[in-house]
Design a protein around this motif. Structure first.
Motif, PDB file in Angstrom:
ATOM      1  N   ALA A 176       0.823  -1.214   0.000  1.00  0.00           N
ATOM      2  CA  ALA A 176       0.000   0.000   0.000  1.00  0.00           C
ATOM      3  C   ALA A 176       0.856   1.262   0.000  1.00  0.00           C
ATOM      4  O   ALA A 176       0.500   2.264  -0.626  1.00  0.00           O
ATOM      5  N   LEU A 177       1.997   1.222   0.703  1.00  0.00           N
ATOM      6  CA  LEU A 177       2.884   2.382   0.762  1.00  0.00           C
ATOM      7  C   LEU A 177       3.828   2.438  -0.430  1.00  0.00           C
ATOM      8  O   LEU A 177       4.675   3.337  -0.506  1.00  0.00           O
ATOM      9  N   GLY A 178       3.670   1.478  -1.346  1.00  0.00           N
ATOM     10  CA  GLY A 178       4.575   1.402  -2.482  1.00  0.00           C
ATOM     11  C   GLY A 178       4.617   2.664  -3.306  1.00  0.00           C
ATOM     12  O   GLY A 178       5.680   3.062  -3.803  1.00  0.00           O
ATOM     13  N   ILE A 179       3.494   3.311  -3.463  1.00  0.00           N
ATOM     14  CA  ILE A 179       3.429   4.490  -4.304  1.00  0.00           C
ATOM     15  C   ILE A 179       4.342   5.596  -3.800  1.00  0.00           C
ATOM     16  O   ILE A 179       4.765   6.469  -4.545  1.00  0.00           O
ATOM     17  N   LEU A 180       4.687   5.563  -2.501  1.00  0.00           N
ATOM     18  CA  LEU A 180       5.519   6.603  -1.894  1.00  0.00           C
ATOM     19  C   LEU A 180       7.000   6.252  -1.895  1.00  0.00           C
ATOM     20  O   LEU A 180       7.848   7.125  -1.736  1.00  0.00           O
ATOM     21  N   GLY A 181       7.328   4.970  -2.018  1.00  0.00           N
ATOM     22  CA  GLY A 181       8.722   4.555  -2.117  1.00  0.00           C
ATOM     23  C   GLY A 181       9.446   4.452  -0.791  1.00  0.00           C
ATOM     24  O   GLY A 181       9.613   3.357  -0.237  1.00  0.00           O
ATOM     25  N   LEU A 182       9.869   5.558  -0.228  1.00  0.00           N
ATOM     26  CA  LEU A 182      10.715   5.549   0.970  1.00  0.00           C
ATOM     27  C   LEU A 182      10.083   4.871   2.187  1.00  0.00           C
ATOM     28  O   LEU A 182      10.794   4.193   2.938  1.00  0.00           O
ATOM     29  N   PRO A 183       8.776   5.033   2.447  1.00  0.00           N
ATOM     30  CA  PRO A 183       8.201   4.347   3.607  1.00  0.00           C
ATOM     31  C   PRO A 183       8.397   2.836   3.590  1.00  0.00           C
ATOM     32  O   PRO A 183       8.481   2.206   4.643  1.00  0.00           O
ATOM     33  N   ILE A 184       8.473   2.245   2.392  1.00  0.00           N
ATOM     34  CA  ILE A 184       8.696   0.792   2.312  1.00  0.00           C
ATOM     35  C   ILE A 184      10.064   0.446   2.889  1.00  0.00           C
ATOM     36  O   ILE A 184      10.215  -0.517   3.641  1.00  0.00           O
ATOM     37  N   LEU A 185      11.062   1.240   2.534  1.00  0.00           N
ATOM     38  CA  LEU A 185      12.415   0.970   3.016  1.00  0.00           C
ATOM     39  C   LEU A 185      12.471   1.070   4.536  1.00  0.00           C
ATOM     40  O   LEU A 185      13.133   0.264   5.203  1.00  0.00           O
ATOM     41  N   GLY A 231       9.264  -5.782  -2.532  1.00  0.00           N
ATOM     42  CA  GLY A 231       9.684  -5.640  -3.926  1.00  0.00           C
ATOM     43  C   GLY A 231       8.552  -5.195  -4.827  1.00  0.00           C
ATOM     44  O   GLY A 231       8.727  -4.352  -5.716  1.00  0.00           O
ATOM     45  N   VAL A 232       7.361  -5.739  -4.601  1.00  0.00           N
ATOM     46  CA  VAL A 232       6.201  -5.349  -5.401  1.00  0.00           C
ATOM     47  C   VAL A 232       5.826  -3.894  -5.115  1.00  0.00           C
ATOM     48  O   VAL A 232       5.448  -3.139  -6.013  1.00  0.00           O
ATOM     49  N   GLY A 233       5.954  -3.491  -3.836  1.00  0.00           N
ATOM     50  CA  GLY A 233       5.693  -2.100  -3.500  1.00  0.00           C
ATOM     51  C   GLY A 233       6.661  -1.161  -4.199  1.00  0.00           C
ATOM     52  O   GLY A 233       6.264  -0.096  -4.701  1.00  0.00           O
ATOM     53  N   LEU A 234       7.925  -1.531  -4.258  1.00  0.00           N
ATOM     54  CA  LEU A 234       8.913  -0.704  -4.953  1.00  0.00           C
ATOM     55  C   LEU A 234       8.632  -0.649  -6.449  1.00  0.00           C
ATOM     56  O   LEU A 234       8.842   0.387  -7.095  1.00  0.00           O
ATOM     57  N   ARG A 235       8.136  -1.750  -6.993  1.00  0.00           N
ATOM     58  CA  ARG A 235       7.757  -1.733  -8.421  1.00  0.00           C
ATOM     59  C   ARG A 235       6.584  -0.789  -8.656  1.00  0.00           C
ATOM     60  O   ARG A 235       6.524  -0.100  -9.694  1.00  0.00           O
ATOM     61  N   LEU A 236       5.668  -0.742  -7.716  1.00  0.00           N
ATOM     62  CA  LEU A 236       4.554   0.190  -7.817  1.00  0.00           C
ATOM     63  C   LEU A 236       5.062   1.632  -7.796  1.00  0.00           C
ATOM     64  O   LEU A 236       4.590   2.483  -8.552  1.00  0.00           O
ATOM     65  N   PHE A 237       6.032   1.913  -6.940  1.00  0.00           N
ATOM     66  CA  PHE A 237       6.652   3.238  -6.901  1.00  0.00           C
ATOM     67  C   PHE A 237       7.305   3.564  -8.243  1.00  0.00           C
ATOM     68  O   PHE A 237       7.141   4.664  -8.791  1.00  0.00           O
ATOM     69  N   TRP A 238       8.014   2.601  -8.795  1.00  0.00           N
ATOM     70  CA  TRP A 238       8.726   2.838 -10.052  1.00  0.00           C
ATOM     71  C   TRP A 238       7.762   3.018 -11.224  1.00  0.00           C
ATOM     72  O   TRP A 238       8.116   3.642 -12.228  1.00  0.00           O
ATOM     73  N   SER A 239       6.540   2.519 -11.094  1.00  0.00           N
ATOM     74  CA  SER A 239       5.575   2.609 -12.200  1.00  0.00           C
ATOM     75  C   SER A 239       5.204   4.048 -12.522  1.00  0.00           C
ATOM     76  O   SER A 239       4.824   4.340 -13.656  1.00  0.00           O
ATOM     77  N   TRP A 240       5.278   4.944 -11.537  1.00  0.00           N
ATOM     78  CA  TRP A 240       5.006   6.345 -11.865  1.00  0.00           C
ATOM     79  C   TRP A 240       6.284   7.151 -12.066  1.00  0.00           C
ATOM     80  O   TRP A 240       6.276   8.182 -12.722  1.00  0.00           O
ATOM     81  N   VAL A 241       7.405   6.645 -11.535  1.00  0.00           N
ATOM     82  CA  VAL A 241       8.681   7.312 -11.808  1.00  0.00           C
ATOM     83  C   VAL A 241       9.081   7.107 -13.265  1.00  0.00           C
ATOM     84  O   VAL A 241       9.527   8.034 -13.951  1.00  0.00           O
TER      85      VAL A 241
END
Length: 334
Positions: A176-185, A231-241
């Motif tokens: 769910a936090l994937g779209i934001l990127g950093l919170p996942i880390l 990893g899936v969350g990070l891919r979600l982040f990358w989808s808009w980057v």
């Protein structure tokens, strides 16, 4: 596309629209009628696309859009309880999504394992850090009682439910936090930091055999699932980057739908790891047997991804939801 004669187009295809209306009014449908509903839906979606492109008529577009919206709801209602649909999800959609996203979550696994190992090594070499985190009495309680009793102090069934809900929640947050990127880390770091701190304490006090004997049976599959979610969350982040050839909205939507597929499938995998944690980890089985069960569970998961998932991906499965349930975006032809 050249403009069409709207009256002639309506006359040619109105029968399909009427039939779709009839199917939607049915309270119960046979298998053949359910299949026809999907076929009619696809036909009318094509008709709507043609009308929008070649002969835009507001009233007709609104009517067909409403008709298709009702049809999507009807198809979803039919498919939700279908065992065939469940089977399709676990043999096609979920494993294909895991396989197609493998480099994202394998990278997440490798990165987290490396960081955890480095943290445990550093903490073991700096015992003063341990003393700043816990008092001597708390460390003694953790080493000699709390760590082992955690897995057996509650009824197995209730404990399995508890850990399943907790781990599913962590995995859902990663996605769910994937779209934001950093919170996942940050979320992943908190997870592995806790593991590294406890592990270094246990090993420094010569209880490494107990630590690994209780962590590995369920932890292999459990942590893999959490790292997959990361990893899936990070891919979600990358989808808009980096949306590629798609618009950012379309890229996020596609990645988001696939992320939902993974989240649903991981809930089942985490249920399995929860059962192992509640019934196998604290069991009187020899340590080698308990760890062996954890290794087998992990190998089955990896085989599921790289055998079943690879085959599903080769057949064209993407992990996205069924095209029949997407918006009216099918190939158009008059």
């Amino acid at each position: 596309m050249p403009r069409i004669d709207l009256d002639a187009y309506v006359a040619a295809h109105a029968g399909s629209w009427v039939r779709l209306e009839e199917l939607l009014r049915m309270r119960r449908r046979t298998g053949a009628e359910a299949d026809e509903l999907v076929d009619r839906y696809q036909q009318v979606a094509t008709h709507l696309s043609v009308v929008r492109t070649s002969a835009p008529d507001g009233e007709l577009v609104a009517h067909l859009s409403s008709l298709l919206g009702r049809a999507r709801i009807a198809m979803l209602a039919v498919r939700v309880p279908s065992w065939r649909g469940v089977g399709h999800f676990f043999t096609e959609q979920f494993p294909a999504a895991l396989y197609r996203l493998r480099w994202w979550w394998l990278g997440c696994v490798a990165g987290n394992v490396l960081v955890t190992g480095l943290m445990m090594w550093w903490l073991s070499a700096h015992p003063r850090v341990e003393q700043s985190l816990l008092s001597p009495a708390e460390i003694d309680q953790l080493v000699n009682n709390d760590f082992a009793s955690y897995y057996s102090e509650n009824a197995a069934g209730a404990f399995a439910t508890h850990v399943w809900i907790n781990n599913a929640w962590v995995s859902a947050l990663c996605i769910a936090l994937g779209i934001l990127g950093l919170p996942i880390l940050w979320l992943l770091f908190q997870n592995i930091a806790n593991l590294a701190i406890i592990g270094s304490i246990m090993m420094r006090h010569d209880r490494g055999d107990l630590f690994w004997g209780l962590i590995l049976p369920h932890g292999l599959l459990e942590l893999t699932c959490v790292f997959v979610a990361g990893g899936v969350g990070l891919r979600l982040f990358w989808s808009w980057v980096e949306p590629g050839e798609l618009t950012r909205a379309a890229s996020i939507a596609r990645a988001g739908r696939t992320a939902v597929t993974v989240a649903l499938g991981l809930a089942v995998c985490l249920l399995i790891s929860g059962i192992i944690e509640a019934f196998v980890t604290p069991s009187p089985l020899p340590t080698w047997a308990r760890i062996g069960i954890g290794v087998v569970a992990e190998l089955v998961f990896l085989a599921y991804v790289f055998v079943v998932g690879r085959a599903a991906a080769s057949r064209g499965a993407t992990g996205d939801i069924s095209a029949a349930l997407l918006e009216d975006r099918v190939a158009t032809q008059a």
